[in-house]
Design a protein around this motif. Structure first.
Motif, PDB file in Angstrom:
ATOM      1  N   ALA A 135      -0.154  -1.605 -11.644  1.00 47.58           N
ATOM      2  CA  ALA A 135       0.706  -2.691 -11.158  1.00 47.58           C
ATOM      3  C   ALA A 135       0.790  -2.651  -9.638  1.00 47.58           C
ATOM      4  O   ALA A 135       0.740  -3.697  -8.965  1.00 47.58           O
ATOM      5  CB  ALA A 135       2.088  -2.600 -11.780  1.00 47.58           C
ATOM      6  N   ALA A 136       0.917  -1.445  -9.065  1.00 50.50           N
ATOM      7  CA  ALA A 136       0.962  -1.317  -7.606  1.00 50.50           C
ATOM      8  C   ALA A 136      -0.376  -1.739  -6.985  1.00 50.50           C
ATOM      9  O   ALA A 136      -0.408  -2.392  -5.932  1.00 50.50           O
ATOM     10  CB  ALA A 136       1.312   0.116  -7.224  1.00 50.50           C
ATOM     11  N   SER A 137      -1.468  -1.387  -7.619  1.00 50.46           N
ATOM     12  CA  SER A 137      -2.795  -1.792  -7.133  1.00 50.46           C
ATOM     13  C   SER A 137      -2.954  -3.306  -7.188  1.00 50.46           C
ATOM     14  O   SER A 137      -3.526  -3.926  -6.280  1.00 50.46           O
ATOM     15  CB  SER A 137      -3.892  -1.131  -7.961  1.00 50.46           C
ATOM     16  N   GLU A 175       0.838  -1.208   0.000  1.00 50.37           N
ATOM     17  CA  GLU A 175       0.000   0.000   0.000  1.00 50.37           C
ATOM     18  C   GLU A 175       0.874   1.259   0.000  1.00 50.37           C
ATOM     19  O   GLU A 175       0.522   2.258  -0.634  1.00 50.37           O
ATOM     20  CB  GLU A 175      -0.931  -0.007   1.207  1.00 50.37           C
ATOM     21  N   ARG A 176       1.999   1.213   0.709  1.00 49.64           N
ATOM     22  CA  ARG A 176       2.914   2.354   0.732  1.00 49.64           C
ATOM     23  C   ARG A 176       3.468   2.601  -0.671  1.00 49.64           C
ATOM     24  O   ARG A 176       3.544   3.749  -1.136  1.00 49.64           O
ATOM     25  CB  ARG A 176       4.050   2.094   1.715  1.00 49.64           C
ATOM     26  N   VAL A 177       3.837   1.528  -1.377  1.00 47.15           N
ATOM     27  CA  VAL A 177       4.331   1.667  -2.755  1.00 47.15           C
ATOM     28  C   VAL A 177       3.236   2.258  -3.637  1.00 47.15           C
ATOM     29  O   VAL A 177       3.485   3.175  -4.437  1.00 47.15           O
ATOM     30  CB  VAL A 177       4.815   0.308  -3.304  1.00 47.15           C
ATOM     31  N   GLN A 178       2.018   1.784  -3.477  1.00 42.67           N
ATOM     32  CA  GLN A 178       0.907   2.289  -4.276  1.00 42.67           C
ATOM     33  C   GLN A 178       0.685   3.780  -3.999  1.00 42.67           C
ATOM     34  O   GLN A 178       0.511   4.572  -4.931  1.00 42.67           O
ATOM     35  CB  GLN A 178      -0.367   1.501  -3.957  1.00 42.67           C
ATOM     36  N   ASN A 179       0.704   4.178  -2.739  1.00 41.51           N
ATOM     37  CA  ASN A 179       0.508   5.594  -2.392  1.00 41.51           C
ATOM     38  C   ASN A 179       1.640   6.459  -2.934  1.00 41.51           C
ATOM     39  O   ASN A 179       1.407   7.577  -3.419  1.00 41.51           O
ATOM     40  CB  ASN A 179       0.388   5.762  -0.872  1.00 41.51           C
ATOM     41  N   LEU A 180       2.868   5.971  -2.850  1.00 36.76           N
ATOM     42  CA  LEU A 180       4.000   6.730  -3.395  1.00 36.76           C
ATOM     43  C   LEU A 180       3.860   6.910  -4.905  1.00 36.76           C
ATOM     44  O   LEU A 180       4.168   7.987  -5.450  1.00 36.76           O
ATOM     45  CB  LEU A 180       5.316   6.045  -3.054  1.00 36.76           C
ATOM     46  N   LYS A 181       3.409   5.865  -5.584  1.00 36.31           N
ATOM     47  CA  LYS A 181       3.212   5.962  -7.044  1.00 36.31           C
ATOM     48  C   LYS A 181       2.160   7.016  -7.358  1.00 36.31           C
ATOM     49  O   LYS A 181       2.324   7.816  -8.286  1.00 36.31           O
ATOM     50  CB  LYS A 181       2.783   4.607  -7.633  1.00 36.31           C
ATOM     51  N   GLN A 187       1.253   9.586  -5.402  1.00 33.52           N
ATOM     52  CA  GLN A 187       1.737  10.913  -5.008  1.00 33.52           C
ATOM     53  C   GLN A 187       2.733  11.487  -6.012  1.00 33.52           C
ATOM     54  O   GLN A 187       2.778  12.694  -6.232  1.00 33.52           O
ATOM     55  CB  GLN A 187       2.397  10.857  -3.626  1.00 33.52           C
ATOM     56  N   ARG A 188       3.513  10.635  -6.581  1.00 35.74           N
ATOM     57  CA  ARG A 188       4.564  11.108  -7.502  1.00 35.74           C
ATOM     58  C   ARG A 188       4.094  11.187  -8.949  1.00 35.74           C
ATOM     59  O   ARG A 188       4.875  11.446  -9.853  1.00 35.74           O
ATOM     60  CB  ARG A 188       5.786  10.213  -7.397  1.00 35.74           C
ATOM     61  N   GLY A 189       2.826  10.917  -9.150  1.00 36.31           N
ATOM     62  CA  GLY A 189       2.272  11.052 -10.500  1.00 36.31           C
ATOM     63  C   GLY A 189       2.788  10.006 -11.460  1.00 36.31           C
ATOM     64  O   GLY A 189       3.092  10.316 -12.625  1.00 36.31           O
ATOM     65  N   ALA A 190       2.882   8.763 -11.003  1.00 36.13           N
ATOM     66  CA  ALA A 190       3.368   7.687 -11.870  1.00 36.13           C
ATOM     67  C   ALA A 190       2.362   7.415 -12.980  1.00 36.13           C
ATOM     68  O   ALA A 190       1.198   7.824 -12.920  1.00 36.13           O
ATOM     69  CB  ALA A 190       3.589   6.427 -11.046  1.00 36.13           C
ATOM     70  N   SER A 191       2.825   6.703 -13.980  1.00 35.65           N
ATOM     71  CA  SER A 191       1.951   6.387 -15.119  1.00 35.65           C
ATOM     72  C   SER A 191       0.836   5.440 -14.670  1.00 35.65           C
ATOM     73  O   SER A 191       0.921   4.788 -13.632  1.00 35.65           O
ATOM     74  CB  SER A 191       2.762   5.742 -16.241  1.00 35.65           C
ATOM     75  N   ALA A 192      -0.189   5.386 -15.464  1.00 35.57           N
ATOM     76  CA  ALA A 192      -1.342   4.538 -15.139  1.00 35.57           C
ATOM     77  C   ALA A 192      -0.936   3.066 -15.051  1.00 35.57           C
ATOM     78  O   ALA A 192      -1.463   2.314 -14.225  1.00 35.57           O
ATOM     79  CB  ALA A 192      -2.432   4.721 -16.193  1.00 35.57           C
ATOM     80  N   THR A 193       0.006   2.658 -15.861  1.00 36.06           N
ATOM     81  CA  THR A 193       0.469   1.275 -15.852  1.00 36.06           C
ATOM     82  C   THR A 193       1.151   0.945 -14.526  1.00 36.06           C
ATOM     83  O   THR A 193       0.914  -0.111 -13.943  1.00 36.06           O
ATOM     84  CB  THR A 193       1.452   1.027 -17.018  1.00 36.06           C
ATOM     85  N   GLU A 194       1.975   1.893 -14.032  1.00 35.36           N
ATOM     86  CA  GLU A 194       2.662   1.662 -12.767  1.00 35.36           C
ATOM     87  C   GLU A 194       1.688   1.647 -11.591  1.00 35.36           C
ATOM     88  O   GLU A 194       1.814   0.832 -10.673  1.00 35.36           O
ATOM     89  CB  GLU A 194       3.740   2.729 -12.544  1.00 35.36           C
TER      90      GLU A 194
END
Length: 161
Positions: free
Chosen positions: A150-152, A132-138, A140-147
């Motif tokens: 993947a985190a979800s 969940e922390r990785v997902q939230n960081l992605k 917050q940092r405006g990662a791409s939809a694919t990333e």
């Protein structure tokens, strides 16, 4: 001659009495063995389920129940006068005994598997938190939809474990 006839009648009566006594106790033995086998089969079923879950205390119960049932069945079939029902029970018991023996043979593997599952259950909350922390960081940092997807998916997979 009358004495010989009375003696023969007396011997025949004793023989019939002995035969009735023997048959009565034969039936009692069968009833006792059937009651014991019923209890042992229930105990075997319960302990087999526990042993499949890796409970180390269940394996001695599986062995004791298996051995006790086999002994009682042997007592029923040893005299050669066993019924068709006892013969059918003996045939079914062969399969059950084989399965119980397999459980006992695989005891180490089953207990190790249960320990691994318990370890995974203990570690899963930490794994979920980190996913969940990785997902939230992605996010917050405006990662791409694919990333983010993947985190979800990673969060979903940790919940399924």
């Amino acid at each position: 001659m009358l004495a010989a006839a009375l003696a023969a009648l007396f011997v025949a009566a004793l023989w019939f009495a002995w035969a009735e006594y023997r048959d009565a106790h034969f039936g009692e033995g069968h009833l006792a063995a059937a009651a014991e086998m019923r209890t042992l089969s229930q105990r075997l079923a319960k302990s087999a389920l526990r042993s499949l879950r890796g409970d180390p205390e269940a394996f001695p119960q599986v062995q004791a129940s298996r051995d006790g049932f086999a002994s009682a069945l042997a007592r029923l079939t040893k005299d050669g006068r066993s019924s068709a029902a006892v013969q059918a029970l003996a045939a079914e018991w062969e399969r059950t005994e084989k399965n119980a023996t397999t459980l006992l043979r695989d005891q180490k593997m089953l207990t190790a598997l249960a320990a691994a599952a318990t370890s995974m259950e203990r570690a899963n909350p930490l794994l979920l938190e980190r996913a969940e922390r990785v997902q939230n960081l992605k996010l917050q940092r405006g990662a791409s939809a694919t990333e983010v997807a993947a985190a979800s998916r990673l969060v979903m997979l940790t919940q399924r474990m």
